[in-house]
Motif scaffolding. Structure first.
Motif, mmCIF file in Angstrom:
data_model
loop_
_atom_site.group_PDB
_atom_site.id
_atom_site.type_symbol
_atom_site.label_atom_id
_atom_site.label_comp_id
_atom_site.label_asym_id
_atom_site.label_seq_id
_atom_site.Cartn_x
_atom_site.Cartn_y
_atom_site.Cartn_z
ATOM 1 N N PRO A 302 -16.120 -43.619 5.846
ATOM 2 C CA PRO A 302 -16.789 -42.353 5.503
ATOM 3 C C PRO A 302 -15.971 -41.456 4.583
ATOM 4 O O PRO A 302 -16.528 -40.597 3.910
ATOM 5 C CB PRO A 302 -17.034 -41.699 6.869
ATOM 6 C CG PRO A 302 -16.088 -42.360 7.807
ATOM 7 C CD PRO A 302 -15.924 -43.761 7.308
ATOM 8 N N ALA A 303 -14.646 -41.643 4.556
ATOM 9 C CA ALA A 303 -13.826 -40.870 3.620
ATOM 10 C C ALA A 303 -14.174 -41.210 2.178
ATOM 11 O O ALA A 303 -13.975 -40.393 1.276
ATOM 12 C CB ALA A 303 -12.343 -41.139 3.876
ATOM 13 N N LYS A 304 -14.704 -42.419 1.957
ATOM 14 C CA LYS A 304 -15.087 -42.852 0.612
ATOM 15 C C LYS A 304 -16.594 -42.728 0.367
ATOM 16 O O LYS A 304 -17.016 -42.403 -0.737
ATOM 17 C CB LYS A 304 -14.650 -44.305 0.391
ATOM 18 C CG LYS A 304 -13.146 -44.516 0.419
ATOM 19 C CD LYS A 304 -12.445 -43.754 -0.693
ATOM 20 C CE LYS A 304 -10.955 -44.044 -0.718
ATOM 21 N NZ LYS A 304 -10.268 -43.282 -1.801
ATOM 22 N N ILE A 317 -14.417 -52.280 -9.763
ATOM 23 C CA ILE A 317 -13.185 -52.014 -9.029
ATOM 24 C C ILE A 317 -12.139 -53.074 -9.363
ATOM 25 O O ILE A 317 -12.400 -54.278 -9.275
ATOM 26 C CB ILE A 317 -13.439 -51.994 -7.507
ATOM 27 C CG1 ILE A 317 -14.487 -50.928 -7.162
ATOM 28 C CG2 ILE A 317 -12.142 -51.750 -6.752
ATOM 29 C CD1 ILE A 317 -14.115 -49.527 -7.567
ATOM 30 N N LEU A 318 -10.961 -52.619 -9.737
ATOM 31 C CA LEU A 318 -9.842 -53.522 -9.992
ATOM 32 C C LEU A 318 -9.236 -53.936 -8.649
ATOM 33 O O LEU A 318 -8.716 -53.103 -7.911
ATOM 34 C CB LEU A 318 -8.790 -52.832 -10.863
ATOM 35 C CG LEU A 318 -7.566 -53.682 -11.241
ATOM 36 C CD1 LEU A 318 -7.978 -54.887 -12.078
ATOM 37 C CD2 LEU A 318 -6.543 -52.836 -11.999
ATOM 38 N N ILE A 336 -10.189 -46.400 -4.965
ATOM 39 C CA ILE A 336 -11.608 -46.060 -5.011
ATOM 40 C C ILE A 336 -11.816 -44.550 -4.943
ATOM 41 O O ILE A 336 -11.127 -43.847 -4.190
ATOM 42 C CB ILE A 336 -12.343 -46.758 -3.841
ATOM 43 C CG1 ILE A 336 -12.317 -48.276 -4.065
ATOM 44 C CG2 ILE A 336 -13.762 -46.266 -3.690
ATOM 45 C CD1 ILE A 336 -12.948 -49.073 -2.965
ATOM 46 N N ASP A 337 -12.762 -44.063 -5.732
ATOM 47 C CA ASP A 337 -13.106 -42.642 -5.710
ATOM 48 C C ASP A 337 -13.627 -42.240 -4.333
ATOM 49 O O ASP A 337 -14.085 -43.079 -3.550
ATOM 50 C CB ASP A 337 -14.188 -42.330 -6.746
ATOM 51 C CG ASP A 337 -13.721 -42.568 -8.167
ATOM 52 O OD1 ASP A 337 -12.504 -42.615 -8.383
ATOM 53 O OD2 ASP A 337 -14.585 -42.725 -9.049
ATOM 54 N N LYS A 338 -13.585 -40.956 -4.052
ATOM 55 C CA LYS A 338 -14.224 -40.430 -2.852
ATOM 56 C C LYS A 338 -15.019 -39.187 -3.251
ATOM 57 O O LYS A 338 -14.855 -38.669 -4.368
ATOM 58 C CB LYS A 338 -13.184 -40.092 -1.786
ATOM 59 C CG LYS A 338 -12.276 -38.915 -2.122
ATOM 60 C CD LYS A 338 -11.327 -38.634 -0.965
ATOM 61 C CE LYS A 338 -10.482 -37.389 -1.222
ATOM 62 N NZ LYS A 338 -9.569 -37.120 -0.096
ATOM 63 N N PRO A 339 -15.886 -38.687 -2.398
ATOM 64 C CA PRO A 339 -16.628 -37.484 -2.755
ATOM 65 C C PRO A 339 -15.684 -36.335 -3.106
ATOM 66 O O PRO A 339 -14.675 -36.120 -2.417
ATOM 67 C CB PRO A 339 -17.426 -37.171 -1.479
ATOM 68 C CG PRO A 339 -17.564 -38.480 -0.792
ATOM 69 C CD PRO A 339 -16.303 -39.230 -1.072
ATOM 70 N N HIS A 340 -15.968 -35.655 -4.204
ATOM 71 C CA HIS A 340 -15.196 -34.490 -4.648
ATOM 72 C C HIS A 340 -13.815 -34.851 -5.179
ATOM 73 O O HIS A 340 -12.978 -33.977 -5.356
ATOM 74 C CB HIS A 340 -15.057 -33.454 -3.513
ATOM 75 C CG HIS A 340 -16.333 -33.162 -2.805
ATOM 76 N ND1 HIS A 340 -17.346 -32.446 -3.390
ATOM 77 C CD2 HIS A 340 -16.784 -33.530 -1.573
ATOM 78 C CE1 HIS A 340 -18.361 -32.348 -2.540
ATOM 79 N NE2 HIS A 340 -18.046 -33.000 -1.444
#
Length: 542
Positions: A302-304, A317-318, A336-340
């Motif tokens: 959920p963090a991502k 994704i590398l 990996i990006d996450k929200p915000h």
């Protein structure tokens, strides 16, 4: 007969191999072979675990009708993983209580039921609170950085490759990275219907002479900064220049915020620069990688994803593969990006020798761009006034032969041991001289004439260089997995050790049980007479 005989491998070698076996019969045969041989408990457990996983993949039992008495706790956990019906789960829980009543099984079921009951039907998005509001009294060490917290939904393109140089030439690892990144971006552009580039970065004095070579090995564009102040690697100017090139520079062709990917060599200087650059760009770094590939990744954290219980597919994704647990396992790192918060560029440093050097394109096409930036004096607060330079470099990755010395040199005299190793090295036309970590970290006192060879740059292993010569001679090296990672792809390995139970015996082609102070002079003499093969065969117990 299975392809892999477990009795011929140690558990460290079996682990990666067995993960690719999906045939239950083959696994059963391997298990029988191990039980009929040494019967090593860890190996039996490894094969049984794989059997259980493969068997579980083929089963499609109805959870509401499954016979729990024949199932392990792990079986039950796997069975209910995708069950979303609380009533079915409660029924299974009651049947477990009436049956074996196992604490672990009940815990798995109760946890699953609680999670489903707590989840809102719409699975509300996790509320985001900016760090400065969440922790108003926290004095964050990077609070003054312009790019702290990065950007959100930024524009990212291209794969940037830092090409390290030495004595006016590209290091082999730079050529390796250019070839690999060319392969990656060709596949990327085909898979995603994009047109993104490999950008080679050169920083130093006289690097303008190397731009065409970078194009020949795979770059679409070469960006270079040439300045006599940059003759030697220094942290501040190299970091600032790289970051300005890829983030702050207003170039016509660079119409994006930051690179999509960055790749650095895992050399002494490359490790320093990669960490500094990725930190300045507020992103992550997978260090000391031996494999790279690009594909999608399904993530449920959920963090991502921003929503508990939701699985999200992240594209482009590398995947960065690196040795872990001293080479026993390999981990794949994802940035990996996450929200915000975006995490770009996705960055990796690459162990020298991990990839093949490609054939150079004789007439390469591409663009060469000179980077222009004033370099303030405060970036150059350290000046090298005096230095010694070896006649030869310490890049061990390109030699046909490597002679490596370990802590066995202390049986008589460490200095004499190094002398014998150097004498043997000199007998070959193309040979390098390496060391195990034990020699470098030990507090031996060496004579001045050999002291110059006792440097970290000659270390072979997990935290040193990775070599794949035609012949690797290991003298007085026990064969710990940290060293094995750096040399076990050699074509022929000859080990010399007084201990008949030394680990290196398990992965050597020839094992000579003897004292290096007696064996090395014989090998040197045999080489001089053109009889090395006969001498090794005579001395080896194989």
């Amino acid at each position: 007969m299975p392809e892999i005989d477990p009795t011929e491998h140690d558990i460290a070698e079996l682990g990666p191999k067995i993960k690719d076996i999906d045939d239950e019969q083959e696994l059963e045969e391997m298990l029988a072979m191990e039980k009929g041989g040494e019967g090593r408990a860890p190996v039996i457990t490894l094969i049984e675990d794989r059997l259980e996983k493969v068997g579980g993949e083929d089963e499609d039992a109805d959870p509401s009708e499954a016979d729990l008495t024949d199932m392990t706790i792990a079986d039950i956990a796997n069975m209910i993983r995708d069950v979303e019906d609380i009533e079915v789960l409660r029924d299974i829980l009651e049947r477990e209580k009436e049956g074996k009543d196992r604490k672990g099984a009940k815990s798995q079921l109760e946890k699953k039921i609680n999670n489903l009951e707590e989840d809102d039907e719409d699975r509300e998005e996790v509320e985001y609170v900016p760090p400065e509001e969440k922790h108003p009294d926290l004095k964050h060490p990077t609070a003054d950085k312009l790019y702290v917290e990065g950007t959100v939904d930024g524009e990212y393109r291209d794969m940037w490759v830092y090409c390290e140089t030495q004595q006016g030439e590209l290091l082999d690892v730079s050529r390796e990275m250019l070839g690999k990144t060319r392969e990656l971006m060709d596949g990327y552009n085909d898979d995603y219907d994009e047109d993104e580039d490999v950008i080679a970065v050169l920083i130093g004095d006289g690097v303008d002479d190397l731009t065409e070579e970078c194009l020949a090995y795979g770059a679409d564009r070469v960006v270079y900064h040439d300045d006599e102040q940059l003759t030697r690697f220094q942290h501040a100017p190299y970091t600032e220049i790289f970051c300005h090139m890829c983030r702050d520079w207003e170039a016509d062709w660079r119409d994006y915020h930051e690179p999509r990917y960055t790749v650095f060599p895992a050399t002494n200087n490359g490790r320093d620069l990669s960490a500094l650059v990725q930190g300045e760009l507020d992103s992550g770094l997978a260090s000391d990688c031996s494999g790279l590939y690009i594909e999608s990744a399904d993530i449920s954290n959920p963090a991502k994803t921003g929503r508990p219980g939701e699985t999200k597919t992240f594209e482009k994704i590398l995947h960065m593969k690196r040795p872990d647990f001293s080479g026993f396992e390999y981990s794949t790192i994802l940035c990996i990006d996450k929200p915000h918060r975006d995490f770009h560029p996705q960055g990796a440093s690459v162990i020298p020798g991990s990839f093949e050097i490609p054939e150079a394109e004789p007439e390469p096409e591409g663009e060469v761009v000179e980077h222009d930036l004033d370099l303030p004096e405060e970036w150059f607060q350290t000046t090298v006034t005096e230095y010694d330079q070896l006649d030869e470099g310490v890049d061990l990755t390109g030699h046909d032969v490597i002679v490596a010395m370990g802590r066995g040199i202390d049986r008589v005299d460490p200095t004499k041991g190094i002398e014998l190793g150097l004498e043997l090295t000199d007998q070959f036309e193309d040979a390098g001289f390496g060391l195990s970590r034990g020699v470098i970290t030990a507090s031996y006192e060496f004579g001045g004439h050999v002291e110059q060879y006792i440097t970290e740059e000659r270390q072979i292993g997990e935290s040193g260089q990775v070599v794949e010569p035609e012949l690797y001679i290991a003298a007085g090296i026990s064969g710990a997995v940290q060293h094995k990672v750096g040399m076990d792809e050699s074509d022929t390995i000859v080990a010399i050790n007084t201990d008949p139970e030394a680990d290196i015996r398990d992965f050597s082609d020839y094992f000579i049980e003897g004292d290096l102070f007696e064996v090395l002079p014989r090998l040197t003499e045999a080489l001089a007479e053109g009889k090395l093969g006969a001498a090794i065969a005579e001395a080896s117990d194989d």
